[in-house]
Structure formats: C-alpha cells, structure tokens
Design an enzyme around this catalytic site. Structure first.
Site, PDB file in Angstrom:
ATOM      1  N   ARG A 100      -0.817  -9.414  13.297  1.00 38.48           N
ATOM      2  CA  ARG A 100      -1.385  -8.423  12.377  1.00 38.48           C
ATOM      3  C   ARG A 100      -2.163  -9.106  11.260  1.00 38.48           C
ATOM      4  O   ARG A 100      -3.215  -8.623  10.841  1.00 38.48           O
ATOM      5  CB  ARG A 100      -0.274  -7.524  11.822  1.00 38.48           C
ATOM      6  CG  ARG A 100       0.159  -6.467  12.845  1.00 38.48           C
ATOM      7  CD  ARG A 100       1.586  -6.002  12.651  1.00 38.48           C
ATOM      8  NE  ARG A 100       1.810  -5.262  11.437  1.00 38.48           N
ATOM      9  CZ  ARG A 100       3.020  -4.978  10.955  1.00 38.48           C
ATOM     10  NH1 ARG A 100       4.112  -5.387  11.613  1.00 38.48           N
ATOM     11  NH2 ARG A 100       3.146  -4.289   9.868  1.00 38.48           N
ATOM     12  N   ARG A 135      11.459  -5.153   5.342  1.00 37.87           N
ATOM     13  CA  ARG A 135      11.091  -3.761   5.030  1.00 37.87           C
ATOM     14  C   ARG A 135      11.937  -2.750   5.798  1.00 37.87           C
ATOM     15  O   ARG A 135      12.230  -2.914   6.972  1.00 37.87           O
ATOM     16  CB  ARG A 135       9.617  -3.525   5.386  1.00 37.87           C
ATOM     17  CG  ARG A 135       9.229  -2.045   5.370  1.00 37.87           C
ATOM     18  CD  ARG A 135       7.742  -1.834   5.314  1.00 37.87           C
ATOM     19  NE  ARG A 135       7.020  -2.306   6.476  1.00 37.87           N
ATOM     20  CZ  ARG A 135       5.687  -2.294   6.556  1.00 37.87           C
ATOM     21  NH1 ARG A 135       4.954  -1.851   5.553  1.00 37.87           N
ATOM     22  NH2 ARG A 135       5.107  -2.742   7.642  1.00 37.87           N
ATOM     23  N   ARG A 158     -10.113   0.047   8.515  1.00 35.42           N
ATOM     24  CA  ARG A 158      -9.694  -1.330   8.775  1.00 35.42           C
ATOM     25  C   ARG A 158     -10.768  -2.138   9.482  1.00 35.42           C
ATOM     26  O   ARG A 158     -10.532  -3.317   9.776  1.00 35.42           O
ATOM     27  CB  ARG A 158      -8.445  -1.320   9.660  1.00 35.42           C
ATOM     28  CG  ARG A 158      -7.147  -1.556   8.881  1.00 35.42           C
ATOM     29  CD  ARG A 158      -6.028  -1.063   9.751  1.00 35.42           C
ATOM     30  NE  ARG A 158      -4.830  -1.846   9.710  1.00 35.42           N
ATOM     31  CZ  ARG A 158      -3.678  -1.349   9.236  1.00 35.42           C
ATOM     32  NH1 ARG A 158      -3.607  -0.155   8.696  1.00 35.42           N
ATOM     33  NH2 ARG A 158      -2.589  -2.073   9.321  1.00 35.42           N
ATOM     34  N   ARG A 212      10.836  -0.626  11.310  1.00 34.91           N
ATOM     35  CA  ARG A 212       9.783  -0.394  12.293  1.00 34.91           C
ATOM     36  C   ARG A 212       9.851  -1.416  13.418  1.00 34.91           C
ATOM     37  O   ARG A 212      10.129  -2.581  13.192  1.00 34.91           O
ATOM     38  CB  ARG A 212       8.413  -0.494  11.618  1.00 34.91           C
ATOM     39  CG  ARG A 212       7.972   0.797  11.001  1.00 34.91           C
ATOM     40  CD  ARG A 212       6.778   0.647  10.123  1.00 34.91           C
ATOM     41  NE  ARG A 212       5.704  -0.169  10.690  1.00 34.91           N
ATOM     42  CZ  ARG A 212       4.564  -0.409  10.059  1.00 34.91           C
ATOM     43  NH1 ARG A 212       4.347   0.111   8.856  1.00 34.91           N
ATOM     44  NH2 ARG A 212       3.643  -1.148  10.617  1.00 34.91           N
ATOM     45  N   LYS A 217       0.827  -1.211   0.000  1.00 36.75           N
ATOM     46  CA  LYS A 217       0.000   0.000   0.000  1.00 36.75           C
ATOM     47  C   LYS A 217       0.859   1.258   0.000  1.00 36.75           C
ATOM     48  O   LYS A 217       0.678   2.159  -0.812  1.00 36.75           O
ATOM     49  CB  LYS A 217      -0.949   0.008   1.220  1.00 36.75           C
ATOM     50  CG  LYS A 217      -1.883  -1.196   1.270  1.00 36.75           C
ATOM     51  CD  LYS A 217      -2.840  -1.144   2.457  1.00 36.75           C
ATOM     52  CE  LYS A 217      -2.156  -1.277   3.817  1.00 36.75           C
ATOM     53  NZ  LYS A 217      -1.529  -2.591   4.052  1.00 36.75           N
TER      54      LYS A 217
HETATM   55  P1  ADP Z   1       2.054  -1.874   3.261  1.00 36.14           P
HETATM   56  O1  ADP Z   1       2.042  -0.369   3.228  1.00 36.14           O
HETATM   57  O2  ADP Z   1       0.868  -2.483   2.555  1.00 36.14           O
HETATM   58  O3  ADP Z   1       2.228  -2.428   4.634  1.00 36.14           O
HETATM   59  P2  ADP Z   1       4.666  -1.609   1.936  1.00 36.14           P
HETATM   60  O4  ADP Z   1       4.410  -0.763   0.745  1.00 36.14           O
HETATM   61  O5  ADP Z   1       5.323  -0.979   3.110  1.00 36.14           O
HETATM   62  O6  ADP Z   1       3.297  -2.356   2.403  1.00 36.14           O
HETATM   63  O7  ADP Z   1       5.516  -2.867   1.448  1.00 36.14           O
HETATM   64  C1  ADP Z   1       5.947  -3.879   2.369  1.00 36.14           C
HETATM   65  C2  ADP Z   1       7.320  -4.414   1.929  1.00 36.14           C
HETATM   66  O8  ADP Z   1       7.183  -5.158   0.717  1.00 36.14           O
HETATM   67  C3  ADP Z   1       8.343  -3.333   1.650  1.00 36.14           C
HETATM   68  O9  ADP Z   1       9.606  -3.786   2.053  1.00 36.14           O
HETATM   69  C4  ADP Z   1       8.285  -3.159   0.131  1.00 36.14           C
HETATM   70  O10 ADP Z   1       9.540  -2.727  -0.390  1.00 36.14           O
HETATM   71  C5  ADP Z   1       7.958  -4.563  -0.327  1.00 36.14           C
HETATM   72  N1  ADP Z   1       7.110  -4.609  -1.528  1.00 36.14           N
HETATM   73  C6  ADP Z   1       6.097  -3.770  -1.878  1.00 36.14           C
HETATM   74  N2  ADP Z   1       5.527  -4.134  -3.048  1.00 36.14           N
HETATM   75  C7  ADP Z   1       6.198  -5.255  -3.454  1.00 36.14           C
HETATM   76  C8  ADP Z   1       6.098  -6.133  -4.612  1.00 36.14           C
HETATM   77  N3  ADP Z   1       5.162  -5.940  -5.572  1.00 36.14           N
HETATM   78  N4  ADP Z   1       6.948  -7.169  -4.696  1.00 36.14           N
HETATM   79  C9  ADP Z   1       7.878  -7.380  -3.731  1.00 36.14           C
HETATM   80  N5  ADP Z   1       8.026  -6.594  -2.638  1.00 36.14           N
HETATM   81  C10 ADP Z   1       7.208  -5.546  -2.490  1.00 36.14           C
HETATM   82  P1  ADP Z   2       0.856  -2.251   8.004  1.00 34.91           P
HETATM   83  O1  ADP Z   2       0.168  -1.807   6.765  1.00 34.91           O
HETATM   84  O2  ADP Z   2       2.242  -2.707   7.793  1.00 34.91           O
HETATM   85  O3  ADP Z   2       0.028  -3.192   8.836  1.00 34.91           O
HETATM   86  P2  ADP Z   2       0.367   0.313   9.380  1.00 34.91           P
HETATM   87  O4  ADP Z   2       1.458   1.283   9.460  1.00 34.91           O
HETATM   88  O5  ADP Z   2      -0.788   0.587   8.485  1.00 34.91           O
HETATM   89  O6  ADP Z   2       1.056  -1.069   9.026  1.00 34.91           O
HETATM   90  O7  ADP Z   2      -0.213   0.050  10.827  1.00 34.91           O
HETATM   91  C1  ADP Z   2       0.623  -0.244  11.926  1.00 34.91           C
HETATM   92  C2  ADP Z   2      -0.238  -0.499  13.162  1.00 34.91           C
HETATM   93  O8  ADP Z   2      -0.976   0.699  13.472  1.00 34.91           O
HETATM   94  C3  ADP Z   2      -1.301  -1.572  13.002  1.00 34.91           C
HETATM   95  O9  ADP Z   2      -0.797  -2.861  13.300  1.00 34.91           O
HETATM   96  C4  ADP Z   2      -2.342  -1.122  14.033  1.00 34.91           C
HETATM   97  O10 ADP Z   2      -1.943  -1.442  15.353  1.00 34.91           O
HETATM   98  C5  ADP Z   2      -2.285   0.398  13.905  1.00 34.91           C
HETATM   99  N1  ADP Z   2      -3.239   0.933  12.908  1.00 34.91           N
HETATM  100  C6  ADP Z   2      -2.944   1.608  11.772  1.00 34.91           C
HETATM  101  N2  ADP Z   2      -4.051   1.966  11.104  1.00 34.91           N
HETATM  102  C7  ADP Z   2      -5.094   1.501  11.837  1.00 34.91           C
HETATM  103  C8  ADP Z   2      -6.509   1.534  11.683  1.00 34.91           C
HETATM  104  N3  ADP Z   2      -7.092   2.118  10.618  1.00 34.91           N
HETATM  105  N4  ADP Z   2      -7.269   0.933  12.645  1.00 34.91           N
HETATM  106  C9  ADP Z   2      -6.716   0.352  13.722  1.00 34.91           C
HETATM  107  N5  ADP Z   2      -5.391   0.282  13.925  1.00 34.91           N
HETATM  108  C10 ADP Z   2      -4.573   0.848  13.011  1.00 34.91           C
END
Ligand code: ADP
Ligand code: ADP
Ligand code: ZN
Length: 222
Positions: free
Chosen positions: A176, A131, A97, A165, A22
C-alpha cells in the site's frame, strides 16, 4: 465544544498515506463543517460485506494492497455525490488516489481544499498494524496511541464490535505504501499547482494535528 472557526467550504479532500490519520481527523472536520464523510475504502468494504460483485472484485486488489481500478472508484463516487446529504459538498477520505481520479472529480464536484497529512513511512507500519475500529460508529483506535478506554468497548458509542481490518498486516502495508508513493503522492503537487493544498505534519499528537488542520482551513483562501 469545537474551536470556533468560520469554515464555509464546499468539498474537502483528506489526503495522505495509509495510516496518516485521515479517518481519525475526519471525525473532527465533520463536526466542524457538517460535511458527510465519503471514504472510498469504507464504501468498498461495505460492498464486500454485502457480497456484491463490485465488492468481490475490489477485494482482490485490497488484499494485495493495490489500488482498485479508477473506473470502479469513479463510478462509486458519481453515484455517491448524487445523494441528498452530499448537496452542500462532502469530505472525501482516501479519494482521489490517482491523477485520473482527480481529473474525473474535477468534472463532478468543486474541491475547495486538499488537506495533506504527512507521516514518514517508518511510522506507518506501527500505526496500521495496531489499528482497530468500531464496526458500529466507525471510531478509530490504536493498541498504543489511542486505545478505547475500557478494553473492548468503544469510547464513542459503547459498542463491543471492535474490529481489525483484513488488510492491516505488515506485508500488505508495504504494498500500500508503494502504491501510495508511485500513484497517489504525485497528486499533492497536482493540487498544489491548483492552489488547493494545505500541508499538515501528521507525526504529532492527534489533537495537535487536528488543531493545525482547523487553523489551516480557517486561514485558507486569505
Ligand atoms: P487513515 O485513515 O489515514 O488510514 P487512521 O485515521 O485510520 O488513518 O489512523 C491509522 C492508525 O493510526 C489508527 O490506529 C489511529 O488510531 C492511529 N493514529 C491516527 N492519528 C495518529 C497520531 N497523530 N498519532 C498516533 N497515532 C495515530
Ligand atoms: P488506508 O487509508 O488505510 O490505505 P482505505 O480504507 O482508504 O485504507 O483503503 C483500503 C483499500 O481500498 C486500498 O488499499 C485500496 O485497495 C482500496 N481503495 C480505497 N480507496 C481507493 C481509491 N480512491 N482508489 C483506488 N483504490 C482504493
Ligand atoms: Zn463506536
């Protein structure tokens, strides 16, 4: 140069499990639409870095891989969408979410499209555990899939502040993912029933996923 697609939308939601990509794809959508990214995860981490009561409360949930209570999240969003840069809509990343969050959002903001990035669970742990991201510009990287070109230096802004992180470890990722499947995944159907869902296969190269998102958005509403 971006693909020339006429994208004229109000708010967009980026939806998917942790690690789906995302944040990675948000950069592309922002450059195509001009919408500002609103990531509740980033907002919670910023609140924690400031040492605010809200941030400290949220940390307990984040460290355990649990969702932060709806009331906290909805309060943050209500304030954020009042800001000037949000007047033409925003790109929500990681929000809503839960169904309760989506219902609250429907009262405060028009959502045009929800882009669901699908990635199987078995790929998620590797993505999350590799990541890292730039503390200065937010660019997202990965040890294997997309390392920053020169070790320790951000490709986008040349910062050396590349960080991992605290919650990106295997144990927390499992919680998660559980939270995602039980509380968040049902939202895909909720939005599909409302004619808003665009599904994209996120288990491919970053650029392929990006192209699919843009063509999905361009064809949307036809
Ligand atoms: P999210 O915001 O949904 O949690 P991120 O954009 O932070 O996900 O991506 C999570 C990890 O996966 C990062 O280390 C990113 O570089 C990697 N990643 C994102 N898209 C891809 C893809 N299409 N293929 C492989 N790795 C990816
Ligand atoms: P990722 O996409 O890698 O799960 P985020 O950065 O979106 O990570 O979220 C990290 C943490 O922040 C989640 O595991 C949760 O604890 C909290 N969080 C983020 N967005 C929300 C949401 N919309 N509702 C509830 N908890 C949230
Ligand atoms: Zn950077």
């Amino acid at each position: 140069m971006g693909t020339q697609v006429a994208i004229n939308m109000a708010s967009i939601v980026l939806f998917g499990p942790p690690g789906a990509g995302k944040g990675t794809q948000a950069a592309l959508i922002m450059s195509e639409t001009g919408l500002p990214q609103v990531s509740t995860g980033d907002m919670l981490r910023a609140a924690l870095a400031e040492g605010s009561a809200l941030g400290l409360e949220a940390k307990k949930y984040m460290d355990a891989g649990l969702l932060v209570p709806d009331s906290v999240i909805i309060g943050l969003i209500e304030e954020r969408v009042k800001e000037d840069d949000a007047s033409e809509g925003v790109l929500f990343d990681g929000f809503p979410r839960t169904i309760a969050q989506a219902e609250a959002l429907s009262q405060i903001e028009e959502v045009d499209a929800v882009i669901s990035i699908e990635v199987p669970d078995e790929k998620i742990v590797d993505r999350i555990c590799g990541r890292y991201s730039c503390a200065d510009c937010g660019a997202v990287y990965h040890d294997t899939f997309n390392p920053s070109a020169e070790q320790g230096i951000c490709d986008s802004c040349t910062s050396t502040q590349l960080k991992r992180r605290a919650d990106d470890n295997e144990e927390t990722v499992r919680s998660r993912l559980e939270a995602y499947h039980s509380q968040t995944a049902p939202l895909a159907l909720w939005y599909d029933e409302r004619g808003k869902l665009i599904v994209v296969d996120g288990d491919r190269d970053i650029s392929e996923v990006g192209n699919d998102i843009l063509s999905g958005m361009a064809g949307f509403g036809d």
